[in-house]
Enzyme design. Sequence first.
Site, PDB file in Angstrom:
ATOM      1  N   ASP A   9     -12.971   5.303   1.807  1.00 21.34           N
ATOM      2  CA  ASP A   9     -11.611   4.905   2.127  1.00 21.34           C
ATOM      3  C   ASP A   9     -11.634   3.504   2.729  1.00 21.34           C
ATOM      4  OD1 ASP A   9      -8.763   6.681   2.779  1.00 21.34           O
ATOM      5  OD2 ASP A   9      -9.009   4.699   3.720  1.00 21.34           O
ATOM      6  N   ILE A  10     -10.681   2.678   2.323  1.00 23.51           N
ATOM      7  CA  ILE A  10     -10.638   1.287   2.773  1.00 23.51           C
ATOM      8  C   ILE A  10     -10.226   1.180   4.244  1.00 23.51           C
ATOM      9  CG2 ILE A  10      -8.218   0.739   2.243  1.00 23.51           C
ATOM     10  CD1 ILE A  10      -9.297  -1.800   0.782  1.00 23.51           C
TER      11      ILE A  10
ATOM     12  N   ASN B  84      -3.118  15.250   0.902  1.00 23.04           N
ATOM     13  CA  ASN B  84      -1.703  15.083   1.202  1.00 23.04           C
ATOM     14  C   ASN B  84      -0.900  15.157  -0.093  1.00 23.04           C
ATOM     15  OD1 ASN B  84      -2.132  14.597   4.003  1.00 23.04           O
ATOM     16  ND2 ASN B  84      -2.741  12.497   3.529  1.00 23.04           N
TER      17      ASN B  84
ATOM     18  N   GLU C  96       0.444   8.694   0.220  1.00 21.71           N
ATOM     19  CA  GLU C  96       0.779   7.286  -0.011  1.00 21.71           C
ATOM     20  C   GLU C  96       0.440   6.829  -1.415  1.00 21.71           C
ATOM     21  OE1 GLU C  96      -1.452   5.433   3.105  1.00 21.71           O
ATOM     22  OE2 GLU C  96      -0.046   6.022   4.679  1.00 21.71           O
ATOM     23  N   VAL C  97      -0.657   7.336  -1.954  1.00 23.78           N
ATOM     24  CA  VAL C  97      -1.096   6.923  -3.294  1.00 23.78           C
ATOM     25  C   VAL C  97      -0.835   8.068  -4.268  1.00 23.78           C
ATOM     26  CG1 VAL C  97      -3.030   6.142  -4.702  1.00 23.78           C
ATOM     27  CG2 VAL C  97      -2.859   5.413  -2.303  1.00 23.78           C
TER      28      VAL C  97
ATOM     29  N   HIS D 146      -5.932  12.897  -4.608  1.00 25.01           N
ATOM     30  CA  HIS D 146      -7.198  12.571  -3.939  1.00 25.01           C
ATOM     31  C   HIS D 146      -7.435  13.528  -2.791  1.00 25.01           C
ATOM     32  CE1 HIS D 146      -3.921  10.165  -2.241  1.00 25.01           C
ATOM     33  NE2 HIS D 146      -4.520  10.266  -1.072  1.00 25.01           N
ATOM     34  N   MET D 147      -8.704  13.769  -2.544  1.00 23.30           N
ATOM     35  CA  MET D 147      -9.142  14.590  -1.414  1.00 23.30           C
ATOM     36  C   MET D 147      -9.858  13.683  -0.427  1.00 23.30           C
ATOM     37  SD  MET D 147      -9.148  17.815  -0.415  1.00 23.30           S
ATOM     38  CE  MET D 147      -9.217  18.935  -1.825  1.00 23.30           C
TER      39      MET D 147
HETATM   40  P1  AMP Z   1      -2.826   9.337   1.349  1.00 19.02           P
HETATM   41  O1  AMP Z   1      -1.989   8.941   2.533  1.00 19.02           O
HETATM   42  O2  AMP Z   1      -3.345  10.729   1.428  1.00 19.02           O
HETATM   43  O3  AMP Z   1      -2.128   9.008   0.041  1.00 19.02           O
HETATM   44  O4  AMP Z   1      -4.127   8.443   1.442  1.00 19.02           O
HETATM   45  C1  AMP Z   1      -4.298   7.249   0.753  1.00 19.02           C
HETATM   46  C2  AMP Z   1      -5.582   6.647   1.233  1.00 19.02           C
HETATM   47  O5  AMP Z   1      -5.983   5.656   0.330  1.00 19.02           O
HETATM   48  C3  AMP Z   1      -5.475   5.982   2.619  1.00 19.02           C
HETATM   49  O6  AMP Z   1      -6.373   6.614   3.511  1.00 19.02           O
HETATM   50  C4  AMP Z   1      -5.858   4.520   2.326  1.00 19.02           C
HETATM   51  O7  AMP Z   1      -6.613   3.959   3.363  1.00 19.02           O
HETATM   52  C5  AMP Z   1      -6.659   4.653   1.036  1.00 19.02           C
HETATM   53  N1  AMP Z   1      -6.680   3.463   0.190  1.00 19.02           N
HETATM   54  C6  AMP Z   1      -5.639   2.731  -0.228  1.00 19.02           C
HETATM   55  N2  AMP Z   1      -6.051   1.731  -1.023  1.00 19.02           N
HETATM   56  C7  AMP Z   1      -7.401   1.866  -1.125  1.00 19.02           C
HETATM   57  C8  AMP Z   1      -8.433   1.146  -1.813  1.00 19.02           C
HETATM   58  N3  AMP Z   1      -8.166   0.064  -2.572  1.00 19.02           N
HETATM   59  N4  AMP Z   1      -9.711   1.564  -1.683  1.00 19.02           N
HETATM   60  C9  AMP Z   1      -9.998   2.640  -0.916  1.00 19.02           C
HETATM   61  N5  AMP Z   1      -9.091   3.358  -0.256  1.00 19.02           N
HETATM   62  C10 AMP Z   1      -7.804   2.970  -0.351  1.00 19.02           C
END
Ligand code: AMP
Length: 123
Positions: A33-34, A91, A99-100, A104-105
């Site tokens: 995770d970034i 989530n 958010e994305v 994803h887990m």
């Molecule tokens: P969620 O809130 O469950 O959708 O988590 C999205 C996650 O993606 C967050 O923890 C972000 O820090 C992570 N994230 C967003 N962009 C990137 C990226 N380019 N590389 C790695 N992690 C990312």
Amino acid sequence: MAYDDGNVFAKILRGEIPCARVAENGHALAFNDINPQAPVHVLVIPKGRYVSSDDFYTTAPAGEIAAFSALVAQVARDAGIDATGYRLIANHGAEGGQEVPHFHMHVMGGRPLGPMLSRKTGP
Ligand code: AMP
């Protein structure tokens, strides 16, 4: 909800933006995770186009779900947190805080993680 091919994890899967790759199998990819919330904070994503956990677990073929699950377990074992303990978070949707919009887990561990729903600013 239709899948958005412009989401950041779709771009990672297409190689358009980099990731810190941790592990991979035929159906899933794991990368750091970034914005880590724990010393180990890895995201495991299916390689297929799935918006969310609901989409994935209700529509993905069993083989893709099995491969995804195996990679989640492998990531935790490779990080050495299977013995100390870890947390899995997926989530889903707005109230879940997703958010994305590519399923994803989160695999998180490496320290005591505390209350289930708190979010810190770093490891
Ligand atoms: P969620 O809130 O469950 O959708 O988590 C999205 C996650 O993606 C967050 O923890 C972000 O820090 C992570 N994230 C967003 N962009 C990137 C990226 N380019 N590389 C790695 N992690 C990312």
